[in-house]
Design an enzyme around this catalytic site. Structure first.
Site: not given
Ligand code: DX5
Ligand code: ZN
Length: 220
Positions: A8, A33, A35, A66, A142-143, A145, A176-177, A199
């Site tokens: 990501s 990936h 985002d 994404h 959205g984020f 971590g 994803d996540g 992360s």
């Molecule tokens: C969150 C994103 C993910 C995110 C994954 O909305 O879609 O791709 O970057 O990051 P981690 O692995 O830290 O959850």
């Molecule tokens: Zn994503």
């Protein structure tokens, strides 16, 4: 079904982006990936149209775009993508999902529907003939971590089983996540085959990216 790693890119050190892409290429990474967030579908902005164009221009690794944006069917033309790339749109972001899926496939890309953790699998029922993959959000989008939404593990298993039972054996499942080393093993066992690594795995602090990629590949 092949297991694929999709780092990501929103988690990278942007000052080192070129180096990261070279590391991905050297380690046979399957997808990049990307985002994209519009500040409305999710309360965040991340990678934009020019960023996607730059990555597309500078690597042969297929993109995994994404789209966490409202009404994606009206905006697909803003993004560089084509044959072999994956593009995901959120079920929750449009009233015209079938139109969005058709528009992605018209450009030769693989069409993926993304479901937030609370969106039931039955919403996929009338899409299975048209999609190439399902992106199951294992955190709320959205984020980076965030922590895994535990209930999504059984959702992965339920989806894989129902796809097999109904003969859709080629539809891929991306997660994803919080795809950590520990969670990735559970997700793989449950039936996921594309792993968005952020992360909590590939970009895990204090470890080399190459080392993390190798470790994740050994787990899935
Ligand atoms: C969150 C994103 C993910 C995110 C994954 O909305 O879609 O791709 O970057 O990051 P981690 O692995 O830290 O959850
Ligand atoms: Zn994503």
């Amino acid at each position: 079904m092949d297991k694929k790693i999709a780092p990501s890119v929103m988690c990278v050190d942007f000052f080192e982006l070129r180096k990261h892409i070279e590391t991905f290429e050297k380690n046979n990474i399957d997808l990049v990936h990307l985002d994209v967030m519009d500040g409305s579908f999710v309360s965040n902005y991340t990678l934009g149209t020019d960023f996607v164009k730059t990555i597309k221009k500078n690597t042969n690794i297929p993109l995994d775009i994404h789209l966490m944006i409202e009404e994606p069917e009206k905006k697909l033309g803003w993004f560089e993508f084509g044959e072999g790339d994956y593009v995901s749109v959120h079920y929750e972001a449009t009233r015209h999902l079938n139109r969005a899926i058709a528009a992605i496939k018209e450009r030769g890309a693989k069409a993926m529907v993304a479901l937030n953790p609370a969106t039931p699998l039955c919403m996929l029922e009338d899409l299975l003939d048209d999609i190439d993959a399902v992106l199951l959000m294992t955190v709320n989008p959205g984020f980076a971590g965030q922590k895994l939404v535990q209930s999504t593990l059984k959702k992965i298993k339920k989806l894989r089983e129902s796809l097999y039972k109904s003969g859709y054996t080629n539809i891929e499942i991306e997660v994803d996540g919080n795809v950590s080393f520990e969670n990735a093993e559970l997700m793989s066992r449950a039936g996921a085959n594309i792993f968005v690594a952020g992360s909590s795995s590939v970009f895990l602090k204090d470890f080399e990216i190459e080392e993390n990629i190798k470790r994740l590949r050994s787990i899935i």
